[in-house]
Design a protein around this motif. Sequence first.
Motif, mmCIF file in Angstrom:
data_model
loop_
_atom_site.group_PDB
_atom_site.id
_atom_site.type_symbol
_atom_site.label_atom_id
_atom_site.label_comp_id
_atom_site.label_asym_id
_atom_site.label_seq_id
_atom_site.Cartn_x
_atom_site.Cartn_y
_atom_site.Cartn_z
ATOM 1 N N THR A 121 -19.513 -10.758 2.379
ATOM 2 C CA THR A 121 -19.395 -9.451 1.730
ATOM 3 C C THR A 121 -19.680 -9.636 0.247
ATOM 4 O O THR A 121 -19.505 -10.731 -0.297
ATOM 5 N N ASP B 114 -5.312 -3.570 8.334
ATOM 6 C CA ASP B 114 -5.284 -2.120 8.134
ATOM 7 C C ASP B 114 -5.245 -1.390 9.476
ATOM 8 O O ASP B 114 -4.525 -0.402 9.636
ATOM 9 N N SER C 189 -16.478 -6.165 -0.823
ATOM 10 C CA SER C 189 -15.526 -5.584 0.121
ATOM 11 C C SER C 189 -14.478 -6.595 0.554
ATOM 12 O O SER C 189 -14.705 -7.802 0.513
ATOM 13 N N GLU C 190 -13.345 -6.034 1.009
ATOM 14 C CA GLU C 190 -12.320 -6.889 1.602
ATOM 15 C C GLU C 190 -12.881 -7.477 2.884
ATOM 16 O O GLU C 190 -13.824 -6.944 3.472
ATOM 17 N N GLY C 191 -12.315 -8.550 3.323
ATOM 18 C CA GLY C 191 -12.850 -9.254 4.476
ATOM 19 C C GLY C 191 -12.373 -8.708 5.803
ATOM 20 O O GLY C 191 -11.692 -7.682 5.886
ATOM 21 N N ALA D 281 -8.399 -8.399 6.432
ATOM 22 C CA ALA D 281 -7.774 -7.232 5.802
ATOM 23 C C ALA D 281 -8.048 -5.968 6.615
ATOM 24 O O ALA D 281 -7.173 -5.093 6.736
ATOM 25 N N ASN D 282 -9.229 -5.863 7.190
ATOM 26 C CA ASN D 282 -9.547 -4.702 8.025
ATOM 27 C C ASN D 282 -8.731 -4.704 9.314
ATOM 28 O O ASN D 282 -8.249 -3.658 9.748
ATOM 29 N N LYS E 249 -13.101 1.515 10.197
ATOM 30 C CA LYS E 249 -12.797 0.118 9.880
ATOM 31 C C LYS E 249 -13.452 -0.815 10.899
ATOM 32 O O LYS E 249 -13.918 -1.893 10.549
ATOM 33 N N LYS F 96 0.831 -1.203 0.000
ATOM 34 C CA LYS F 96 0.000 0.000 0.000
ATOM 35 C C LYS F 96 0.869 1.258 0.000
ATOM 36 O O LYS F 96 0.536 2.245 -0.652
#
Length: 184
Positions: free
Chosen positions: A154, A166, A157-159, A162-163, A140, A117
């Motif tokens: 979902t 982040d 969206s990312e699962g 991943a959140n 998040k 990222k």
Amino acid sequence: MVDKTVSEYKEVIRQCKELFEKKTKDYGTAWRILRLPSITDQIYIKAQRIRSIQEKGGMQKVGEDITSEFVGIINYCIMAVIQMELVNDDELEIPYERLEPIYDRVATETLELLQNKNHDYGEAWREMRVSSITDIILMKLLRVKQIEDNEGKTLVSEGIKANYQDMINYSVFSLIKLDYVHNN
């Protein structure tokens, strides 16, 4: 600058892991009893406390400052990812020696995500306010709660994992910006 970020990231995680190890030796793995939504709520409490202190101009009545809350967010997010992986493992008490390589792998995977990222976003986080990062962590968390309420499903969206990753990275960014690495 990227090499600096990697070394700062590794130092923050080293200090978080050191606390995780000590707490594991003090309390064992009592957190294994928690269901994932309970861990999410624990992270939410920490993020909400940070925001509350920020909104009150740094005024607080409990001794722990916001850096300890960001450390807590990192460790609880790592616990959540571990919990997701051990979902079919009924063993509540896990020795630290077994947890340590899992902790390290989760931290390494999360660092790889940060590097990818960071490549695309060009270290934009360095220009962000810690208060904005706190708001993103809270957002998040609300996303994770919604995914949990949708039983993990979902559409685009990312699962959940991943959140959590982040949130780890945003917490590391905050600790770097708050000069945690040099103050501890």
